[in-house]
Design a protein around this motif. Structure first.
Motif, mmCIF file in Angstrom:
data_model
loop_
_atom_site.group_PDB
_atom_site.id
_atom_site.type_symbol
_atom_site.label_atom_id
_atom_site.label_comp_id
_atom_site.label_asym_id
_atom_site.label_seq_id
_atom_site.Cartn_x
_atom_site.Cartn_y
_atom_site.Cartn_z
ATOM 1 N N GLU A 397 56.206 24.827 62.232
ATOM 2 C CA GLU A 397 55.759 24.494 60.928
ATOM 3 C C GLU A 397 56.840 23.454 60.509
ATOM 4 O OE1 GLU A 397 55.381 26.668 56.583
ATOM 5 O OE2 GLU A 397 55.914 27.869 58.249
ATOM 6 N N LYS A 427 53.556 25.866 70.301
ATOM 7 C CA LYS A 427 52.573 26.701 70.003
ATOM 8 C C LYS A 427 52.485 26.890 68.323
ATOM 9 C CE LYS A 427 50.274 31.231 70.843
ATOM 10 N NZ LYS A 427 50.221 32.493 71.480
ATOM 11 N N GLY A 428 53.410 26.951 67.853
ATOM 12 C CA GLY A 428 53.455 26.919 66.300
ATOM 13 C C GLY A 428 53.080 25.575 65.733
ATOM 14 N N GLN A 430 51.018 23.425 67.433
ATOM 15 C CA GLN A 430 49.747 23.234 67.639
ATOM 16 C C GLN A 430 48.834 24.154 66.698
ATOM 17 O OE1 GLN A 430 48.184 21.290 69.465
ATOM 18 N NE2 GLN A 430 50.124 20.266 70.166
ATOM 19 N N THR A 431 49.237 25.191 66.259
ATOM 20 C CA THR A 431 48.460 26.179 65.067
ATOM 21 C C THR A 431 48.533 25.354 63.946
ATOM 22 O OG1 THR A 431 49.363 28.123 66.250
ATOM 23 C CG2 THR A 431 48.714 28.375 63.753
ATOM 24 N N GLU A 432 49.429 24.656 63.522
ATOM 25 C CA GLU A 432 49.457 23.897 62.254
ATOM 26 C C GLU A 432 48.612 22.707 62.321
ATOM 27 O OE1 GLU A 432 51.076 24.967 59.400
ATOM 28 O OE2 GLU A 432 51.515 26.844 60.292
ATOM 29 N N GLU A 434 45.959 22.485 64.372
ATOM 30 C CA GLU A 434 44.631 22.838 64.524
ATOM 31 C C GLU A 434 44.272 23.447 62.741
ATOM 32 O OE1 GLU A 434 42.399 22.568 66.397
ATOM 33 O OE2 GLU A 434 43.788 21.631 67.839
ATOM 34 N N LYS A 435 45.054 23.742 62.094
ATOM 35 C CA LYS A 435 44.933 24.158 60.812
ATOM 36 C C LYS A 435 44.352 22.889 60.043
ATOM 37 C CE LYS A 435 47.646 28.269 60.013
ATOM 38 N NZ LYS A 435 48.882 28.762 59.516
#
Length: 872
Positions: A397, A427-428, A430-432, A434-435
């Protein structure tokens, strides 16, 4: 064979086959809402494939500048890591619009490759569409197979699936099977070990596709079904850089003379040697590729910016800067220095590079300065994140915030963290990421239906230069749905007075009226693939009837006045500043105009006044519009008409003259300069290095401007007690204010000195610390001065001050002697952050000095009670 000769031989070959040789279209598209860049050789000819226009010659050949960095065709991340992907590349192509088809395309491709360029026949393989068993249920392309087997052994004809051998322009539109030609440039020994056919379409760096022959015979409808096109077309594309690799006998596109001069210059500038270190080699390839893409984009009129096509260009350039920064240790601008060698290499084939060389260098240098500063700021922010992080892993983040808000590259973040022995939660991150992508996709998600045809073979006619009102019939329509705009309808008329957005001018608005009096508003007008499209919220009833189309006259009049003003402004700037001034962009609305132009410095007050006076003199002169339509472009240029780089002009053009101002322009204009009433510049500033922007107004907007300024003047005069000389009275007030501020500052300084002595007497020794926590009546600057003054006298000081700035605002200040903070682990930032909650606020700072603000002064007593807890 040198690259220039290769390009020349290709074009000469097809010229002998009765093809018109046409120049490359601009790489940056301006009037096609479906594409941001020319991403393939066929893009400039879409209107011919769609049947919306008729070419002069049914056979055309060219070398087209292309850019693939966004959308379906996106090669950006591969660039530099392999030997054959590029952002900007040249696509050699030959085209047939309803003329020859598969037989000739295949025979000529083979003749050119094997007889003109003398490529070894045994190194070539071809692919043919094998058919599909999906919903299309397409048959194998037997026709192409039969032509190929007449000229190449059948064991070199390979079956290709739909992914590789069926080409589609997009989700809708012309498409068809294709035959690819692949070349194996491995050594004889390597070929003997592994059969080349097993490496075709396997991303092998030495077995690569060199030419794609597309047989356009279908149209993809919005519902996914295919229908036959009225005529069959040929669309071929051969990568120029790959062809040079093959003909020059090297193993990489970057080893051809297309790139080697740039690479040698990078080696000289950076003191790095290509071919010694793979990471540095990747960086050098990235830079050599990207400088071409950026330079050609700027030459075509697209500057780096924060949105649209400009954002893509900025992203490409920043990627190059980042690789130089990280792997070549270049902390100062250098990429702009490559433009000179690029221009020498490609300026003959593409003269826009020579003409725009100075601008390209200036813009790239300025962008390099800016992004290198961003990288430096990012390093400071990253270090702060590391210092305040409690574990050995930085959250995704936080890394995403650094990437998204400050533009700091994620791979550079990971690299720096690795050097510090820390890791990144990838991974975190990439999550942000993708959001964010999901939010972006949701905002732009749309679907477009097929056209519903109401009248076949009806040629659309634009009559808006002469009429603002006429009777029309709807010839086709379609529905467009998006989350942003909801449902919209696009209508096409047989005849239209509505001007479509183009040339910087906004599209017309207005309405169409049915025979029963029902009115449907036209919200916008655009042009797509040579078709004028009118946007409405609903469909009218009884589509087959005749409607009265009416353009919003007030908006058109204002817009036409502003467009005319851009021509006069262009002339004025060249007269006042010099003939180096060239238009670099414009936006013409009904309320204002914007004009971008090349110039090296800020305009002085005198220059701005001269420009305004020049334009207004032409307005006062009441110069009539002299318009020439459909005249040969050479005739217009001979008469002195100005053309713009990056614009696509046909063989016939429209010229607009007001006095000595003559330009090629398709926009709408006032009938007489006197119709503009007056011209007023409202702002002037920089857009990029060497590019200035003027915003100005005419007509009603000028009247409103002077009315508002007049009202403000009398309000100011009233505040000055109706002084006869308001400017002089205002200057006197400013002088008095300056004098009083100095007196106040002196009094505050004296107050602080007196208070400093009182506070020193209030210090208490607590746990070996000189401690004081109290409320104080002083401004923030005075508090800071007292704290640091006392800090010079004590090396074990812990001060905490609270003050009520206003009824609803409180401030906290904590000062700790740096030596004491380091020795005992005290943290002023932590103190104010935690105690700031009691005043409904927060803050922070360094471990020895920090401040906090809040909305609850009533919490100050409780704050002062708790401060001592931090030292006992």
């Amino acid at each position: 064979m040198k690259s220039q000769e290769i390009r020349s031989r290709f074009l000469s070959f097809f010229e002998e086959k009765a093809h018109d040789i046409v120049p490359s279209s601009p790489m940056v598209l301006k009037n096609d809402p479906t594409l941001m860049f020319t991403n393939s050789g066929m893009a400039p000819f879409k209107e011919f494939f769609l049947g919306n226009a008729v070419p002069k010659n049914n056979r055309i050949s060219d070398s087209q500048k292309c850019l693939r960095v966004s959308g379906k065709h996106n090669d950006l991340e591969e660039v530099g890591y392999d030997t054959y992907h590029h952002t900007m590349f040249e696509m050699l192509g030959n085209w047939s619009f309803g003329d020859y088809f598969k037989k000739e395309a295949i025979a000529w491709a083979w003749e050119l490759l094997t007889e003109v360029f003398n490529i070894d026949k045994s190194s070539l393989y071809v692919t043919v569409f094998e058919g599909s068993s999906d919903q299309d249920n397409l048959p194998m392309d037997q026709e192409a197979y039969d032509f190929w087997k007449q000229i190449i052994p059948e064991d070199r004809i390979l079956m290709g699936n739909k992914k590789d051998n069926f080409w589609e322009m997009g989700e809708q539109g012309p498409c068809g099977p294709c035959s690819e030609i692949h070349v194996d440039i491995r050594s004889e020994e390597e070929r003997a070990k592994v059969d080349g056919k097993s490496l075709v379409n396997m991303d092998h760096p030495q077995v690569v596709e060199i030419w794609n022959l597309v047989f356009m015979q279908y149209n993809r409808r919005a519902n996914g079904t295919l229908e036959d096109l009225p005529a069959k077309h040929i669309d071929t594309g051969m990568g120029f850089e790959r062809l040079c690799m093959v003909l020059q006998g090297v193993q990489s596109n970057y080893d051809t003379d297309v790139f080697t001069p740039i690479i040698r210059e990078i080696e000289t500038i950076t003191s790095n040697h290509y071919g010694k270190d793979e990471k540095k080699d990747i960086a050098i390839r990235v830079i050599a590729d990207h400088v071409r893409a950026v330079a050609f984009s700027i030459a075509d009129g697209q500057l780096p910016s924060n949105n649209g096509a400009g954002y893509v260009i900025r992203r490409i350039l920043r990627r190059a800067i980042r690789y130089g920064f990280t792997f070549l240790n270049k902390k100062e601008p250098f990429i702009y220095r490559l433009v000179d060698v690029l221009t020498k290499k490609m300026g003959k084939a593409f003269p826009e590079l020579k003409a725009q060389k100075q601008l390209i260098e200036n813009v790239i240098r300025e962008e390099e300065h800016s992004f290198l500063n961003t990288l430096e700021q990012g390093l400071v922010l990253l270090n702060r994140i590391v210092e305040t992080n409690s574990s050995d892993t930085i959250s995704g983040e936080k890394a995403f915030e650094l990437y998204d808000t400050y533009g700091f590259p994620i791979d550079l973040t990971a690299l720096i963290l690795g050097e510090k022995g820390l890791s990144l939660d990838e991974k975190g991150f990439q999550t942000e990421l993708e959001k964010q992508k999901a939010r972006s996709r949701a905002a732009s998600e749309s679907s477009t239906d097929d056209w519903t045809i109401l009248a076949d073979d009806t040629e659309e006619e634009f009559v808006g230069y002469d009429l603002l009102e006429t009777n029309v019939k709807i010839t086709r329509y379609r529905k467009v749905s998006s989350k942003k705009d909801g449902n919209m309808y696009q209508l096409v008329f047989n005849i239209t007075p509505f001007y479509p957005e183009g040339g910087g001018q906004v599209g017309d608005k207005g309405y169409i009226e049915a025979q029963n009096g029902d009115v449907l508003y036209v919200l916008d007008t655009k042009k797509e693939n040579n078709v004028i499209i009118h946007f409405t919220k609903n469909l009218p009833k009884h589509l087959e009837q005749t409607f009265k189309a009416v353009v919003d006259e007030k908006q058109r009049t204002r817009t036409a006045a502003n467009h005319t003003a851009t021509h006069l402004l262009h002339q004025a700037l060249r007269e006042v500043l010099g003939t180096h001034v060239e238009q670099k962009g414009s936006a013409v609305h009904s309320k204002h105009l914007r004009f971008d132009f090349s110039h090296f410095s800020k305009l002085t007050v005198e220059e701005l006044r001269d420009v305004e006076s020049f334009v207004n003199a032409r307005i006062d002169g009441k110069l009539p519009l002299v318009e020439k339509r459909n005249i040969p472009i050479n005739e217009a240029i001979a008469e002195g008409a100005m053309s713009l780089f990056g614009e696509k002009y046909g063989d016939t053009v429209r010229s607009i003259r007001f006095g000595q101002s003559i330009e090629l322009c398709g926009g709408t204009h006032a009938e007489n300069t006197g119709d503009l009433w007056h011209f007023k510049i409202v702002s002037e500033g920089a857009v990029a290095a060497g590019i200035r922007r003027i915003e100005a107004i005419t007509l009603d907007a000028v009247k409103d401007f002077y009315f508002e300024n007049n009202r403000s003047f009398f309000e100011m005069k009233d505040l000055l007690n109706n002084a006869q000389e308001p400017v002089k009275a205002l200057q006197q007030l400013q002088d008095e204010n300056t004098s009083l501020r100095k007196q106040v500052e002196q009094l505050l300084k004296q107050k602080a000195q007196n208070l400093s002595g009182e506070l020193k007497n209030q210090l208490q020794e607590v746990n070996g610390v000189q401690f004081l926590a109290t409320k104080i009546d002083l401004d923030q600057n005075g508090i800071k001065n007292i704290a640091f003054a006392l800090g010079k006298e004590f090396d074990n000081l812990f001060l905490f001050f609270a003050t009520s700035v206003k009824k609803d605002k409180a401030m906290l200040t904590c000062y700790i002697s740096p030596a004491l903070a380091d020795a005992r682990g005290y943290d002023a930032g932590k103190v104010v952050r935690e105690l700031g909650k009691l005043i409904h606020g927060g803050g922070g700072g360094q471990n020895f000095f920090a401040t906090a603000g809040g909305k609850n002064p009533g919490g100050i007593p409780k704050v002062l009670e708790r401060v001592k807890e931090y030292i006992v």
